[in-house]
Motif scaffolding. Sequence first.
Motif, PDB file in Angstrom:
ATOM      1  N   VAL A  30       0.836  -1.204   0.000  1.00  0.00           N
ATOM      2  CA  VAL A  30       0.000   0.000   0.000  1.00  0.00           C
ATOM      3  C   VAL A  30       0.872   1.257   0.000  1.00  0.00           C
ATOM      4  CG1 VAL A  30      -1.739   1.299   1.289  1.00  0.00           C
ATOM      5  CG2 VAL A  30      -1.901  -1.190   1.140  1.00  0.00           C
ATOM      6  N   LEU A  31       1.919   1.260   0.821  1.00  0.00           N
ATOM      7  CA  LEU A  31       2.784   2.431   0.882  1.00  0.00           C
ATOM      8  C   LEU A  31       3.541   2.625  -0.427  1.00  0.00           C
ATOM      9  CD1 LEU A  31       3.784   4.737   2.627  1.00  0.00           C
ATOM     10  CD2 LEU A  31       5.526   3.217   3.572  1.00  0.00           C
ATOM     11  N   GLY A  32       3.971   1.512  -1.057  1.00  0.00           N
ATOM     12  CA  GLY A  32       4.647   1.631  -2.338  1.00  0.00           C
ATOM     13  C   GLY A  32       3.747   2.265  -3.397  1.00  0.00           C
ATOM     14  N   ILE A  33       2.490   1.810  -3.445  1.00  0.00           N
ATOM     15  CA  ILE A  33       1.545   2.395  -4.404  1.00  0.00           C
ATOM     16  C   ILE A  33       1.323   3.868  -4.103  1.00  0.00           C
ATOM     17  CG2 ILE A  33      -0.860   2.347  -5.173  1.00  0.00           C
ATOM     18  CD1 ILE A  33      -0.817  -0.685  -4.730  1.00  0.00           C
ATOM     19  N   GLY A  34       1.125   4.183  -2.822  1.00  0.00           N
ATOM     20  CA  GLY A  34       0.858   5.568  -2.449  1.00  0.00           C
ATOM     21  C   GLY A  34       2.028   6.498  -2.749  1.00  0.00           C
ATOM     22  N   ILE A  35       3.261   6.047  -2.459  1.00  0.00           N
ATOM     23  CA  ILE A  35       4.430   6.891  -2.691  1.00  0.00           C
ATOM     24  C   ILE A  35       4.646   7.135  -4.182  1.00  0.00           C
ATOM     25  CG2 ILE A  35       6.942   6.950  -2.538  1.00  0.00           C
ATOM     26  CD1 ILE A  35       5.595   7.693   0.045  1.00  0.00           C
ATOM     27  N   VAL A  36       4.556   6.062  -4.972  1.00  0.00           N
ATOM     28  CA  VAL A  36       4.726   6.223  -6.426  1.00  0.00           C
ATOM     29  C   VAL A  36       3.629   7.123  -6.993  1.00  0.00           C
ATOM     30  CG1 VAL A  36       4.682   5.015  -8.635  1.00  0.00           C
ATOM     31  CG2 VAL A  36       5.945   4.040  -6.707  1.00  0.00           C
ATOM     32  N   TRP A  37       2.398   6.903  -6.562  1.00  0.00           N
ATOM     33  CA  TRP A  37       1.269   7.692  -7.039  1.00  0.00           C
ATOM     34  C   TRP A  37       1.434   9.160  -6.645  1.00  0.00           C
ATOM     35  CZ3 TRP A  37      -4.471   5.881  -5.958  1.00  0.00           C
ATOM     36  CH2 TRP A  37      -5.336   6.626  -6.760  1.00  0.00           C
ATOM     37  N   ILE A  96      -5.202  14.427  -6.054  1.00  0.00           N
ATOM     38  CA  ILE A  96      -4.274  14.556  -4.930  1.00  0.00           C
ATOM     39  C   ILE A  96      -4.815  13.840  -3.703  1.00  0.00           C
ATOM     40  CG2 ILE A  96      -3.214  16.210  -3.333  1.00  0.00           C
ATOM     41  CD1 ILE A  96      -2.970  18.164  -5.618  1.00  0.00           C
ATOM     42  N   LEU A  97      -6.124  13.867  -3.530  1.00  0.00           N
ATOM     43  CA  LEU A  97      -6.740  13.247  -2.354  1.00  0.00           C
ATOM     44  C   LEU A  97      -6.517  11.742  -2.317  1.00  0.00           C
ATOM     45  CD1 LEU A  97      -8.580  13.322   0.152  1.00  0.00           C
ATOM     46  CD2 LEU A  97     -10.539  13.134  -1.410  1.00  0.00           C
ATOM     47  N   TYR A  98      -6.728  11.056  -3.433  1.00  0.00           N
ATOM     48  CA  TYR A  98      -6.628   9.597  -3.434  1.00  0.00           C
ATOM     49  C   TYR A  98      -5.210   9.091  -3.115  1.00  0.00           C
ATOM     50  CZ  TYR A  98     -11.367   9.412  -5.323  1.00  0.00           C
ATOM     51  OH  TYR A  98     -12.730   9.532  -5.504  1.00  0.00           O
ATOM     52  N   PRO A  99      -4.157   9.622  -3.745  1.00  0.00           N
ATOM     53  CA  PRO A  99      -2.824   9.157  -3.342  1.00  0.00           C
ATOM     54  C   PRO A  99      -2.487   9.530  -1.893  1.00  0.00           C
ATOM     55  CG  PRO A  99      -2.661  10.951  -4.932  1.00  0.00           C
ATOM     56  CD  PRO A  99      -4.084  10.505  -4.932  1.00  0.00           C
ATOM     57  N   LEU A 100      -3.036  10.649  -1.416  1.00  0.00           N
ATOM     58  CA  LEU A 100      -2.812  11.013  -0.019  1.00  0.00           C
ATOM     59  C   LEU A 100      -3.428   9.973   0.913  1.00  0.00           C
ATOM     60  CD1 LEU A 100      -1.908  12.931   2.206  1.00  0.00           C
ATOM     61  CD2 LEU A 100      -4.034  14.220   1.864  1.00  0.00           C
ATOM     62  N   LEU A 101      -4.631   9.509   0.585  1.00  0.00           N
ATOM     63  CA  LEU A 101      -5.273   8.487   1.414  1.00  0.00           C
ATOM     64  C   LEU A 101      -4.505   7.170   1.354  1.00  0.00           C
ATOM     65  CD1 LEU A 101      -9.047   9.196   0.640  1.00  0.00           C
ATOM     66  CD2 LEU A 101      -7.712   9.886   2.648  1.00  0.00           C
ATOM     67  N   TRP A 102      -3.977   6.827   0.182  1.00  0.00           N
ATOM     68  CA  TRP A 102      -3.170   5.605   0.066  1.00  0.00           C
ATOM     69  C   TRP A 102      -1.890   5.714   0.906  1.00  0.00           C
ATOM     70  CZ3 TRP A 102      -3.363   0.793  -2.283  1.00  0.00           C
ATOM     71  CH2 TRP A 102      -4.518   0.521  -3.027  1.00  0.00           C
ATOM     72  N   THR A 105      -1.470   7.584   3.519  1.00  0.00           N
ATOM     73  CA  THR A 105      -1.858   7.565   4.928  1.00  0.00           C
ATOM     74  C   THR A 105      -2.118   6.148   5.403  1.00  0.00           C
ATOM     75  OG1 THR A 105      -2.838   9.770   4.719  1.00  0.00           O
ATOM     76  CG2 THR A 105      -3.524   8.426   6.609  1.00  0.00           C
ATOM     77  N   LEU A 106      -2.833   5.356   4.597  1.00  0.00           N
ATOM     78  CA  LEU A 106      -3.095   3.972   4.963  1.00  0.00           C
ATOM     79  C   LEU A 106      -1.795   3.176   5.032  1.00  0.00           C
ATOM     80  CD1 LEU A 106      -5.007   1.635   5.555  1.00  0.00           C
ATOM     81  CD2 LEU A 106      -5.317   1.335   3.083  1.00  0.00           C
ATOM     82  N   GLY A 107      -0.905   3.389   4.057  1.00  0.00           N
ATOM     83  CA  GLY A 107       0.367   2.661   4.053  1.00  0.00           C
ATOM     84  C   GLY A 107       1.229   2.999   5.255  1.00  0.00           C
ATOM     85  N   PHE A 108       1.346   4.287   5.580  1.00  0.00           N
ATOM     86  CA  PHE A 108       2.134   4.684   6.746  1.00  0.00           C
ATOM     87  C   PHE A 108       1.497   4.176   8.037  1.00  0.00           C
ATOM     88  CE2 PHE A 108       4.067   8.126   4.049  1.00  0.00           C
ATOM     89  CZ  PHE A 108       5.386   7.749   4.268  1.00  0.00           C
ATOM     90  N   THR A 109       0.173   4.136   8.078  1.00  0.00           N
ATOM     91  CA  THR A 109      -0.506   3.631   9.273  1.00  0.00           C
ATOM     92  C   THR A 109      -0.231   2.147   9.471  1.00  0.00           C
ATOM     93  OG1 THR A 109      -2.269   5.275   9.029  1.00  0.00           O
ATOM     94  CG2 THR A 109      -2.732   3.363  10.421  1.00  0.00           C
TER      95      THR A 109
END
Length: 265
Positions: free
Chosen positions: A41-48, A210-216, A218-222
């Motif tokens: 999840v964090l990998g997807i969020g960071i790349v996104w 911007i919102l969707y990658p931010l949520l990804w 956040t979930l990955g870091f959590t």
Amino acid sequence: MENAAPNPRSSGSLHRFANPGRFLRLTESWLPWLSGAALVVLGIGIVWGLWLAPRDWQQGETVRIMFVHVPMAWLAMGGYMGLAILSIMSLIWRHPLADLTARELSPIGAAVTALCLLTGSLWGKPMWGTWWVWDARLTSVLVLFFLWLGHAALVRAFDDPERGARMGAILALVGVVNVPIVKFSVDWWNTLHQPASVTRLDAPGMHVDILYPLLWCTLGFTLAFMAVTLAATRAAVMERRVRALQMAAARRADASPGQMRSVEA
């Protein structure tokens, strides 16, 4: 630690996780899945967020700091609320794992809050023209950082671990009043920090790109925060078990010469 029994006043769900052996068995199966999910999840969020999300029309590429800064801010506050819950469990129910988890959580929470302050300064320099301002939001987050550090130091400051845990729990519960100050400071006082953009009741104040990658993110870091905390608590439990075995072996070794002398007599 091994022989500690949960207080009978505690609930059945607390009993289930009070036994260190059961905790180790359960987390042994959970931790790989949790860590794997965090990485994906964090990998997807960071790349996104850092490469695929569009640049902001006003902030430009600087907006990408948000994909780390905002999750760190949420985890700093949410993690401290978790610390307060652990402190209640420790003081009221004497939960044997609450003290250990709180002890391991505070350095992790301090690191997360430090990252929040650091990325906030990196974001603030191009936006405000300065690395730091003593407004309500930044000051209250700095206080939160010192509360995390204070808890980490206090629980390790006593030779008696139970006394240190008790003092740390009291500090955590006193300091929890700072969390709503951090959250609502931008609404209560005039600050440079922008108001809430994601948790607004009407609609988020940012575009979905911007919102969707931010949520990804956040979930990955959590998930990563939870995995690191579980791993640290597992290590603390195993360290305490090894120490207990070493002390038992030392007691047996000390008793053996006396027993031999009595047999010879």
